[in-house]
Design an enzyme around this catalytic site. Structure first.
Site, PDB file in Angstrom:
ATOM      1  CB  SER A 148      60.337  26.210   9.547  1.00 54.83           C
ATOM      2  OG  SER A 148      61.487  25.955   8.756  1.00 54.83           O
ATOM      3  N   GLY A 204      60.051  22.058  10.767  1.00 61.48           N
ATOM      4  CA  GLY A 204      60.753  20.786  10.841  1.00 61.48           C
ATOM      5  C   GLY A 204      60.215  19.709   9.920  1.00 61.48           C
ATOM      6  CG  ASN A 245      63.294  20.642   7.101  1.00 62.04           C
ATOM      7  OD1 ASN A 245      64.165  21.498   7.218  1.00 62.04           O
ATOM      8  ND2 ASN A 245      62.080  20.806   7.593  1.00 62.04           N
ATOM      9  CG  ASP A 287      68.133  30.100  11.037  1.00 64.73           C
ATOM     10  OD1 ASP A 287      68.171  30.901  10.086  1.00 64.73           O
ATOM     11  OD2 ASP A 287      67.065  29.610  11.463  1.00 64.73           O
ATOM     12  CG  HIS A 297      64.159  29.592   9.323  1.00 65.46           C
ATOM     13  ND1 HIS A 297      65.093  28.900  10.069  1.00 65.46           N
ATOM     14  CD2 HIS A 297      63.219  28.695   8.958  1.00 65.46           C
ATOM     15  CE1 HIS A 297      64.722  27.638  10.163  1.00 65.46           C
ATOM     16  NE2 HIS A 297      63.591  27.484   9.498  1.00 65.46           N
TER      17      HIS A 297
END
Length: 231
Positions: free
Chosen positions: A55, A92, A120, A203, A206
């Site tokens: 992402s 993701g 991730n 979040d 990002h």
């Protein structure tokens, strides 16, 4: 210069809404897409620069042209460099998912391959041995499909949620892979951005458009020496 953002989530059904910091099951391997849906061939006069990541590369939460890959494309365009920039980021994505789809992405050869995966894996606490094996598998596939490609590895770091030792070993993994495979290394993709609330979305993971501009400068400093000017 034509900047392409591949609709991979729709084609492969692999996209997650965003990077998930909690444990989750790995995605099943993607089925190979029909050749008719493969990325279009690049004009012979242009080289291909492909960003392959999660992402962060895809530009989660910002417009495609605001993400660092899009900003690099605009820079290349402004300088008249003979490159087509392709954004193959998928929100993701883990290294396992990347390994499963990289062969499809490389149905057309590339000249520069920017590999941005592993974040991730780290946030989910996946075994580093698996991350290392998957990254090696991606690198090996690139070298088989595009023997002349220059591979750039984007280093990543994670907070010590999974323990200091894990975070330290995770950080070191990228330098180890770069040395072993003779790759060009971006030491830390989010240098100057990671951990700064003002440069990240709510979040905390990002980057905002301002954060992506800093990331783009970090990436450009490594990429620029590799780009061949128009003859």
């Amino acid at each position: 210069m034509k900047f392409l953002h591949l609709p991979l989530a729709a084609l492969l059904g692999l996209a997650l809404t965003a990077c998930n910091a909690g444990p989750t099951a790995e995605k099943p391997a993607a089925a190979e897409a029909p050749a008719a849906n493969a990325p279009a061939a690049t004009p012979a006069t242009k080289k291909r620069l492909l960003f392959f990541g999660n992402s962060l590369t895809a530009g989660y939460g910002v417009e495609p042209e605001q993400a660092f890959a899009g900003l690099i494309g605009q820079k290349i365009d402004s300088l008249g460099l003979p490159y087509e920039v392709i954004n193959a980021g998928l929100s993701g994505e883990t290294t396992a998912g990347g390994r499963s789809r990289v062969g499809w992405i490389l149905k057309q050869p590339v000249d520069i391959f920017v590999l941005e995966l592993g974040g991730n894996d780290g946030l989910r606490g996946l075994p580093l041995s698996a991350t290392r094996e998957n990254l090696q598998g991606i690198i090996d596939t690139v070298r088989r499909r595009s023997p002349g490609a220059q591979i750039v590895l984007a280093g990543m770091q994670i907070p010590p949620n999974m323990g200091q030792s894990y975070a330290k070993d995770f950080k070191a993994l990228y330098q180890e892979m770069a040395i072993k495979n003779h790759l060009v290394l971006i030491p830390f993709l989010l240098a100057g951005v990671g951990g700064d609330r003002a440069l990240n979305q709510a979040d905390g993971i990002h980057p905002t458009p301002a954060g992506h501009r800093i990331v783009a400068r970090t990436v450009w400093a490594v990429l620029q020496p590799l780009l061949v000017p128009k003859s």
